[in-house]
Design an enzyme around this catalytic site. Structure first.
Site, PDB file in Angstrom:
ATOM      1  N   THR A   1       4.422   3.699  -5.764  1.00 28.79           N
ATOM      2  CA  THR A   1       5.783   3.992  -5.983  1.00 28.79           C
ATOM      3  C   THR A   1       6.139   5.172  -5.206  1.00 28.79           C
ATOM      4  O   THR A   1       7.203   5.372  -4.764  1.00 28.79           O
ATOM      5  CB  THR A   1       5.836   4.491  -7.453  1.00 28.79           C
ATOM      6  OG1 THR A   1       5.702   3.477  -8.449  1.00 28.79           O
ATOM      7  CG2 THR A   1       7.226   5.160  -7.947  1.00 28.79           C
ATOM      8  N   HIS A  57       9.647  39.212   7.318  1.00 32.75           N
ATOM      9  CA  HIS A  57      10.961  39.383   7.224  1.00 32.75           C
ATOM     10  C   HIS A  57      11.673  38.889   8.432  1.00 32.75           C
ATOM     11  O   HIS A  57      11.304  39.251   9.566  1.00 32.75           O
ATOM     12  CB  HIS A  57      11.090  40.883   6.744  1.00 32.75           C
ATOM     13  CG  HIS A  57      12.746  41.304   6.798  1.00 32.75           C
ATOM     14  ND1 HIS A  57      13.327  41.188   5.712  1.00 32.75           N
ATOM     15  CD2 HIS A  57      13.438  41.932   7.733  1.00 32.75           C
ATOM     16  CE1 HIS A  57      14.498  41.457   5.980  1.00 32.75           C
ATOM     17  NE2 HIS A  57      14.454  42.135   7.023  1.00 32.75           N
ATOM     18  N   ASP A  96      -0.295   7.518 -12.796  1.00 28.80           N
ATOM     19  CA  ASP A  96       0.577   7.313 -13.520  1.00 28.80           C
ATOM     20  C   ASP A  96       0.110   6.723 -14.857  1.00 28.80           C
ATOM     21  O   ASP A  96       0.855   6.493 -16.106  1.00 28.80           O
ATOM     22  CB  ASP A  96       1.899   6.757 -13.222  1.00 28.80           C
ATOM     23  CG  ASP A  96       2.828   7.858 -12.231  1.00 28.80           C
ATOM     24  OD1 ASP A  96       2.307   9.075 -12.232  1.00 28.80           O
ATOM     25  OD2 ASP A  96       3.792   7.320 -11.786  1.00 28.80           O
ATOM     26  N   LEU A 135       0.812  -1.229   0.072  1.00 31.06           N
ATOM     27  CA  LEU A 135      -0.020   0.063  -0.025  1.00 31.06           C
ATOM     28  C   LEU A 135       0.967   1.253  -0.112  1.00 31.06           C
ATOM     29  O   LEU A 135       2.020   1.124   0.484  1.00 31.06           O
ATOM     30  CB  LEU A 135      -0.782   0.073   1.357  1.00 31.06           C
ATOM     31  CG  LEU A 135      -1.913   0.894   1.291  1.00 31.06           C
ATOM     32  CD1 LEU A 135      -2.676   1.062   0.397  1.00 31.06           C
ATOM     33  CD2 LEU A 135      -2.332   0.891   2.898  1.00 31.06           C
TER      34      LEU A 135
END
Length: 462
Positions: free
Chosen positions: A45, A439, A306, A42
């Protein structure tokens, strides 16, 4: 073949990687009865062979570089080398913790998890090692594997893929990396930090060729400074073993030799032999074709990740999986704007972007309608403190919104969150310029760049 389930599932998902498990978690959350099928582990990739382990290696490399360079910060430290076994233990501990957490998540959402090799047996069923799992809808999410070239055999010995590189039991003295995209430059960066002599071979004219050309040139400059060698613009021809390693020959006859050759030319879809074409699913070169809602040409079948020809990124898989789950649950869904997806290459320095390149903007809007501004990190206090160099480049439609943000420098991946809001909310430079950025932070550089683009620069020249 009998269906062992007492009822037909609302959603059967083949593949437990990023896209598959995201669909499972969201679908179950929305009240769907979900079955999730995975033949390996599980997480797929990204968790086990991609995003997570490579970033762990890169961080180990960053620590090594910091030890080497500590003296420039007034810190006395010594670098004694890389203990690759310990590096792998660190990497594997990260993976293990996330894996256990994911297993717990799937169990807590009452997802039926089925471990085994799945095969699409009909438009509404998947066979798993002798069991038929029926569903009203099937989601294909079988992912990808490393690609190679004709005649180039990845043997796991001297010619390796990224999968092999992640478990290599040594730091190679020298390496050739075939492919200057994300995978290639990330391994080049990590291995260089570990002490490897690295050469990257890229057939196109720039490293990270899908990025804005300015980002590519900045990365190339940084790699030269780090001693990472690269050859651009000539394609691979052949590879052969030598007495001590591998010799690579390019199309122009130029040769390179190293201990190992890492083939990093991308990843191809896992679809062969899984029954997709037999069930009438439209495909192209192994990819499953989908519309903007991730629907295939078969009404009961969707596909994500993919496996489909979209950006091969884990977070894209997450989004696509969630979209499918919400669509099936009856929620209103909106197609993904893939230009609006943040993209990060985690080499040193990092390359991060969202939106379109300057070249693409000129192609769409016309050269006279595009404004580009570069803000050098030399003007940013925190970047000075970190001793990182780079730039933030903004691409704007003249008198309109910012359509591209392209950043190079250490930790720029952490700044891409605000960048994606700027792009996706179609912000005008003047609107971003009104926001007050803390900043000293690197995030402030994004604000300063927009101040400059709005015509009121602070820590930069007109």
């Amino acid at each position: 073949m009998a269906n062992d389930a007492s009822t037909v599932f609302d959603l059967v998902i083949l593949g437990g990687g990023s896209g598959g498990y995201a669909a499972a978690l969201r679908g179950a959350q929305l009240g769907l009865d979900v079955a999730l099928i995975e033949k390996n582990k599980l997480g797929g990739t990204c968790l086990h062979n991609g995003c997570i382990p490579t970033k762990a290696l890169l961080h180990a490399g960053e620590v090594a570089d910091q030890a080497r360079e500590a003296e420039q910060f007034g810190v006395k430290a010594s670098f004694e080398g890389i203990d690759i076994k310990a590096v792998h233990k660190y990497k594997d501990d990260v993976i293990s913790g996330l894996y256990k957490g994911l297993q717990g998540l799937v169990a807590s959402r009452k997802v039926t998890y089925i471990e085994g090799h799945g095969h699409l047996s009909s438009p509404t069923s998947v066979d798993v090692d002798g069991r038929r799992v029926e569903g009203r809808h099937v989601l294909l999410a079988t992912g990808s594997v490393p690609k190679s070239l004709p005649g180039l055999e990845i043997d796991g010995n001297r010619i390796i893929s990224s999968d092999h590189a992640l478990t290599l039991d040594r730091v190679p003295e020298s390496a050739i990396i075939l492919g200057g995209g994300v995978i290639g430059v990330e391994f080049a960066s990590a291995w260089k930090s570990f002490g490897t002599d690295v050469t990257v071979i890229e057939g196109l004219k720039h490293l990270v060729p899908v990025e804005d050309e300015n980002s590519s040139k900045l990365l190339e400059r940084a790699f030269r400074k780090r001693g990472i060698k690269f050859n651009l613009g000539t394609f691979f021809q052949s590879a052969e073993y030598t007495d001590n390693g591998v010799k690579v020959t390019l199309a122009d006859g130029k040769t390179f030799e190293a201990e190992v050759l890492l083939v990093a030319i991308g990843r191809g879809p896992v679809s062969a032999g899984l029954g997709y074409e037999e069930q009438g699913v439209a495909m192209d070169r192994g990819y499953v074709l989908v519309d903007e809602y991730m629907r295939t040409n078969v009404p009961t079948i969707s596909a994500v990740g993919d496996l489909v020809p979209t950006l091969q990124l884990a977070h894209v898989g997450f989004a696509e999986g969630i979209l499918v789950a919400e669509r099936l649950a009856g929620l209103k869904t909106v197609p993904i704007d893939y230009d609006g997806v943040p993209r990060v290459t985690y080499c040193h320095p990092e390359v991060a972007s969202v939106g379109i390149t300057e070249a693409k903007a000129k192609e769409i809007y016309g050269a006279d309608k595009v404004v580009a501004l570069k803000y050098n990190l030399a003007g940013n206090g925190k970047s000075k403190i970190l001793k990182t160099a780079g730039e933030i480049k903004l691409v704007q439609v003249k008198d309109g919104a910012v359509v591209g943000v392209h950043m190079v420098g250490d930790r720029m991946g952490e700044q891409v969150g605000e960048a994606q809001l700027i792009y996706n909310w179609e912000a005008l430079p003047a609107e971003v310029a009104q926001l007050i950025h803390a900043h000293p932070t690197q995030n402030e550089a994004l604000g300063e760049a927009h101040l400059a683009l709005a015509g009121k620069p602070l820590h930069s020249h007109d």
